[in-house]
Design a protein around this motif. Sequence first.
Motif, PDB file in Angstrom:
ATOM      1  N   LEU A 107       0.833  -1.201   0.000  1.00  0.00           N
ATOM      2  CA  LEU A 107       0.000   0.000   0.000  1.00  0.00           C
ATOM      3  C   LEU A 107       0.875   1.261   0.000  1.00  0.00           C
ATOM      4  O   LEU A 107       0.585   2.232  -0.708  1.00  0.00           O
ATOM      5  CB  LEU A 107      -0.880  -0.018   1.247  1.00  0.00           C
ATOM      6  CG  LEU A 107      -2.150   0.808   1.180  1.00  0.00           C
ATOM      7  CD1 LEU A 107      -3.123   0.169   0.212  1.00  0.00           C
ATOM      8  CD2 LEU A 107      -2.762   0.941   2.560  1.00  0.00           C
ATOM      9  N   ILE A 108       1.939   1.235   0.804  1.00  0.00           N
ATOM     10  CA  ILE A 108       2.843   2.396   0.856  1.00  0.00           C
ATOM     11  C   ILE A 108       3.452   2.642  -0.521  1.00  0.00           C
ATOM     12  O   ILE A 108       3.454   3.757  -1.034  1.00  0.00           O
ATOM     13  CB  ILE A 108       3.961   2.165   1.898  1.00  0.00           C
ATOM     14  CG1 ILE A 108       3.375   2.200   3.307  1.00  0.00           C
ATOM     15  CG2 ILE A 108       5.060   3.203   1.765  1.00  0.00           C
ATOM     16  CD1 ILE A 108       4.360   1.842   4.388  1.00  0.00           C
ATOM     17  N   LEU A 109       3.913   1.560  -1.123  1.00  0.00           N
ATOM     18  CA  LEU A 109       4.524   1.665  -2.441  1.00  0.00           C
ATOM     19  C   LEU A 109       3.538   2.264  -3.438  1.00  0.00           C
ATOM     20  O   LEU A 109       3.853   3.175  -4.209  1.00  0.00           O
ATOM     21  CB  LEU A 109       4.948   0.267  -2.890  1.00  0.00           C
ATOM     22  CG  LEU A 109       6.045   0.200  -3.929  1.00  0.00           C
ATOM     23  CD1 LEU A 109       7.288   0.867  -3.420  1.00  0.00           C
ATOM     24  CD2 LEU A 109       6.326  -1.258  -4.254  1.00  0.00           C
ATOM     25  N   LEU A 110       2.322   1.743  -3.376  1.00  0.00           N
ATOM     26  CA  LEU A 110       1.272   2.205  -4.285  1.00  0.00           C
ATOM     27  C   LEU A 110       0.948   3.666  -4.031  1.00  0.00           C
ATOM     28  O   LEU A 110       0.816   4.469  -4.960  1.00  0.00           O
ATOM     29  CB  LEU A 110       0.029   1.344  -4.058  1.00  0.00           C
ATOM     30  CG  LEU A 110      -0.851   1.086  -5.266  1.00  0.00           C
ATOM     31  CD1 LEU A 110      -0.070   0.308  -6.306  1.00  0.00           C
ATOM     32  CD2 LEU A 110      -2.105   0.336  -4.850  1.00  0.00           C
ATOM     33  N   SER A 111       0.851   4.031  -2.737  1.00  0.00           N
ATOM     34  CA  SER A 111       0.469   5.416  -2.450  1.00  0.00           C
ATOM     35  C   SER A 111       1.595   6.386  -2.807  1.00  0.00           C
ATOM     36  O   SER A 111       1.322   7.528  -3.164  1.00  0.00           O
ATOM     37  CB  SER A 111       0.034   5.575  -0.992  1.00  0.00           C
ATOM     38  OG  SER A 111       0.991   5.050  -0.146  1.00  0.00           O
ATOM     39  N   ILE A 112       2.844   5.919  -2.746  1.00  0.00           N
ATOM     40  CA  ILE A 112       3.931   6.789  -3.219  1.00  0.00           C
ATOM     41  C   ILE A 112       3.691   7.134  -4.688  1.00  0.00           C
ATOM     42  O   ILE A 112       3.704   8.300  -5.090  1.00  0.00           O
ATOM     43  CB  ILE A 112       5.305   6.102  -3.047  1.00  0.00           C
ATOM     44  CG1 ILE A 112       5.649   5.952  -1.563  1.00  0.00           C
ATOM     45  CG2 ILE A 112       6.402   6.910  -3.739  1.00  0.00           C
ATOM     46  CD1 ILE A 112       6.947   5.232  -1.295  1.00  0.00           C
ATOM     47  N   ALA A 113       3.408   6.094  -5.482  1.00  0.00           N
ATOM     48  CA  ALA A 113       3.179   6.318  -6.918  1.00  0.00           C
ATOM     49  C   ALA A 113       1.954   7.197  -7.141  1.00  0.00           C
ATOM     50  O   ALA A 113       1.992   8.153  -7.922  1.00  0.00           O
ATOM     51  CB  ALA A 113       3.025   4.977  -7.627  1.00  0.00           C
TER      52      ALA A 113
END
Lengths: 320, 293
Positions: A39-45
């Motif tokens: 989720l963190i990775l996705l929200s960074i993008a």
Amino acid sequence: MTATPSRRQTGVGFRPHTEKTFDTGFVWLTLAFALTIGLILLSIAIIITWRAWPAIQTYGLGFLFSSSWNPVKGREEFGALPVIYGTLVSSLISLVIAIPLGIGTALFLSENFIPLKFRTPLVFLVELLAAIPSVVYGLWGIFVLIPLVNPIAVWLHDYLGWIPIFSTPPAGGPGMFPAGIVLSIMILPIITAISRDSLACLPPDLRQASLGLGATRWETIFRVLIPAAFSGIVGGIMLALGRAMGETMAVTMIIGNVNRISVSILEPANTISSLIANQFAEASGMQVAALMYAGLVLMILTFVVNIIADYIVSQVKAKY
Amino acid sequence: MESQELSLKKKPTSPRSLINSFWTGIASLCMIITLIPLFAVLVFVTLQGFRRINFDLFTQLPPPPGLSEGGIANAIIGTLITVAIATLIAVPIGVLAAVYLSEFSEGNQIAYWVRFATNVLSGVPSIIAGVFAYGLLVASGIVGFSAIAGGVALSVLMLPTIIRTTDEALQIVPQDVRWAAFGIGAYKYQTVLKIVLPAAIPSILTGVTLAVARAAGETAPLIFTALFSNFWPSPPPKGLLEPIATLSVLVYNYAIVPFKPQQELAWAGSLILVLLVLITSVTARWATRQKTY
């Protein structure tokens, strides 16, 4: 009627309902935290794309090929070509320096040139090179490396000035060349560590067979070990490239921060991360969006490089 | 003569042996050149930084430009606060995620993708973590430029290290220990919290310390999330919501100003950061040598 005591009466194997729920809950909780990483990775993008959206809409893909960078209100125009160029070239310079050194060091540390008890501290020292904060390399670069590199730059220009990359007289200050050198220092430990790992992963039979046929140690290294460990070494180089492209502080302090494309590496330049580091805190409006767009480009570049590297490295581990 | 021709030993003067020695020399040279920058950095930081180490450095505010008294106490406190916030966020997420990976996932597809995401996250440039925290917290007005925004950015960078080391540490704990716990009727959560995690604590702590040391040296994500401040941080909670000084940003800011006293402070700040990294790396090495199992 002889009643066998129920589980509830003996207490053996009995589990209260609440505890059982709690237990399952705990497993689900850990799962939730594991999913948080994705989720963190996705929200960074997502967040970076979202913040960059005004710039993406205004400049489109032309952003990647335009060289203007004008944050003046009302006449704003942004293009990332010089910084993309600077990112790629500075990383390339660092790779040219770090690849031979890194592989040489890895060979020295993986083969039996010196006894293990000397090798272990050497490996540790190389790791320390990676632990030193980037900003410290930057400070050191400004006050020690740049004055040190300048005579070399003058020499390169005087004797090899006919080569386009050394074509301008060095100004004696910050520039692409010292930035590339600092980057190479920072990525050396990665190349060394992963090359060393992939060499150490090779089955000992390979070495023994080659040495048994009468090959010298270096014939074995060049004709057997390096080809066998090749993909691992390439993976390490790719990881190092990803790191070099994203490295910020040391480069920002040494590269000169000039948004201009110059063939000569003796000129000051700029990278995506340096551009962001320099302008972000004081930017507003469309400039923020443009910087976010540049950040998005950097993220995509490093993602692609890192994922390829990760794939190559994991393939190597599966092989042996 | 006869016996020499039959010998399997390579002649040390044959071209092949000479080429062999030549490459050995080259490899040793590579090793030496690789270590030169390490010693060069350590020597210069120590020489330049040590001159400025005194009591005031740790107790006073930075001087106005050009003046030479003062210290970097607010930046030291700021670094501690920011890194503490990052640790408070990253450790629970990281440790629990790793617990799932090593204890409950049984190597399923989710675990594969989470490990993949961790790898990708560890490759995210530090400045992107800063841009992310800015976009998430500062630009949206949730918190301003502050210790919290800086801490969130740093926590993103700490997570992969913590997950990896915890995952590895948990996998080293022998299966027998878990079976023993299950055998006497323990629940999964009891086994994990009371048996497996405590057994792995030394290695986990090592990973956390290394992550903390790395976060303390990070600058790029802080220059536009925590910004900088020349004053003492206000007492919490207000102090957590205001721009805050950190050692790494202080080094960056003062390295590029033309004033000698500021540059001296930058070197002193660097020395503290390098010492922090050295001490943690060495103790971490030393601590993991003594394994519980």
